[in-house]
Design a protein around this motif. Sequence first.
Motif, short mmCIF file in Angstrom:
data_model
loop_
_atom_site.label_atom_id
_atom_site.label_comp_id
_atom_site.label_asym_id
_atom_site.label_seq_id
_atom_site.Cartn_x
_atom_site.Cartn_y
_atom_site.Cartn_z
N GLU A 197 -8.93 -14.64 -5.89
CA GLU A 197 -9.59 -13.86 -4.84
C GLU A 197 -10.94 -14.47 -4.49
O GLU A 197 -11.61 -15.04 -5.34
N PHE A 198 -11.28 -14.36 -3.20
CA PHE A 198 -12.57 -14.84 -2.71
C PHE A 198 -13.16 -13.78 -1.78
O PHE A 198 -12.42 -13.04 -1.12
N PRO A 199 -14.47 -13.72 -1.67
CA PRO A 199 -15.09 -12.80 -0.71
C PRO A 199 -14.91 -13.30 0.72
O PRO A 199 -14.83 -14.51 0.96
N SER A 200 -14.83 -12.36 1.64
CA SER A 200 -14.74 -12.70 3.07
C SER A 200 -15.56 -11.67 3.84
O SER A 200 -15.02 -10.70 4.37
N PHE A 225 -9.34 -16.38 7.37
CA PHE A 225 -8.92 -17.78 7.29
C PHE A 225 -10.10 -18.72 7.48
O PHE A 225 -10.17 -19.78 6.84
N VAL A 226 -11.03 -18.35 8.33
CA VAL A 226 -12.26 -19.15 8.48
C VAL A 226 -13.01 -19.18 7.15
O VAL A 226 -13.45 -20.24 6.68
N ALA A 227 -13.13 -18.01 6.52
CA ALA A 227 -13.83 -17.93 5.23
C ALA A 227 -13.12 -18.76 4.17
O ALA A 227 -13.76 -19.45 3.37
N ALA A 228 -11.79 -18.72 4.18
CA ALA A 228 -11.03 -19.49 3.18
C ALA A 228 -11.28 -20.98 3.34
O ALA A 228 -11.48 -21.69 2.35
#
Length: 295
Positions: A73-76, A162-165
């Motif tokens: 998991e990652f923050p967005s 998706f930009v954040a990823a």
Amino acid sequence: MTRLTSEDFDPEVLKLFDGYVHGRLSRRDFLSRAGRYAVGGASAATLLAQLSPSFAAPVVAPSDARLTTRYQEFPSPQGYGKLRGYLAMPASAKGKLPAILVVHENRGLNPHIEDIARRLALDGFIAFAPDALFPLGGYPGDEDKARELFPKLDQAKTRADFVAAAQLLKTLPQANGKVGVVGFCYGGGIANYLATQLPDLGAAVAFYGMQPAAAEVAHIHAPLQLHDAGKDERILAGWPAYEAALKANHVDYQHFVYADAQHGFNNDTTPRFDEAAAKLAWSRTVAFFKDKLGS
């Protein structure tokens, strides 16, 4: 058992299935219209089952010892707040590696897309495949249920995820800061979109994806590789305007059309899979990423 191909289906059934897959037809509408093409004791429901994915035989097994895989998991902050995806990388990499964002079709993170991520990892990349359906509980393990969930997404937030990823992949400890994106169908459209949003994107590969508006093409700085199917009238209809805009803005691009292939030809879990076209397109994709991103 002989594997079915697109040649085993009436072209009109394939068009109806494409409409069903992309939400233009309901399941009931597909069954009603496809019934007239069912022969040999088959039913419309049989046709739908035959055309639907089977995930029984991945190219790279999830347990492949050459790889390290996990869900992460990652923050967005601009999207849904948090994104989750499947991360795959070589188990014994020497030095830092380029990273590739893998964007699924309009079903979420199913086993096929996880398999794509593992294939890229075996070729020497870090691959991360987010699940756009994570805010709605994640890929439900059923393609029909995933189909029903997908329209409920807020696409502005999903695109922000998706930009954040893509941006987060630059910061992974194992990554060298170079990022590419590959997407399929819906994901191909996202790959095109990300190329308009990320000035430092290293490379983008779109398989049969919707094209961005011509006005957005001026923002593309990444080299592009685009794969389309010769029998995909819906996607090819947008190509002339996209090509004109790419040329007008001096974008570095490659466009390949696989004459006898259907939309979805790279997906080896369905009869629309075209082995020859998929093998050639994938070899071009990996070579393109190695050229533009290194490995």
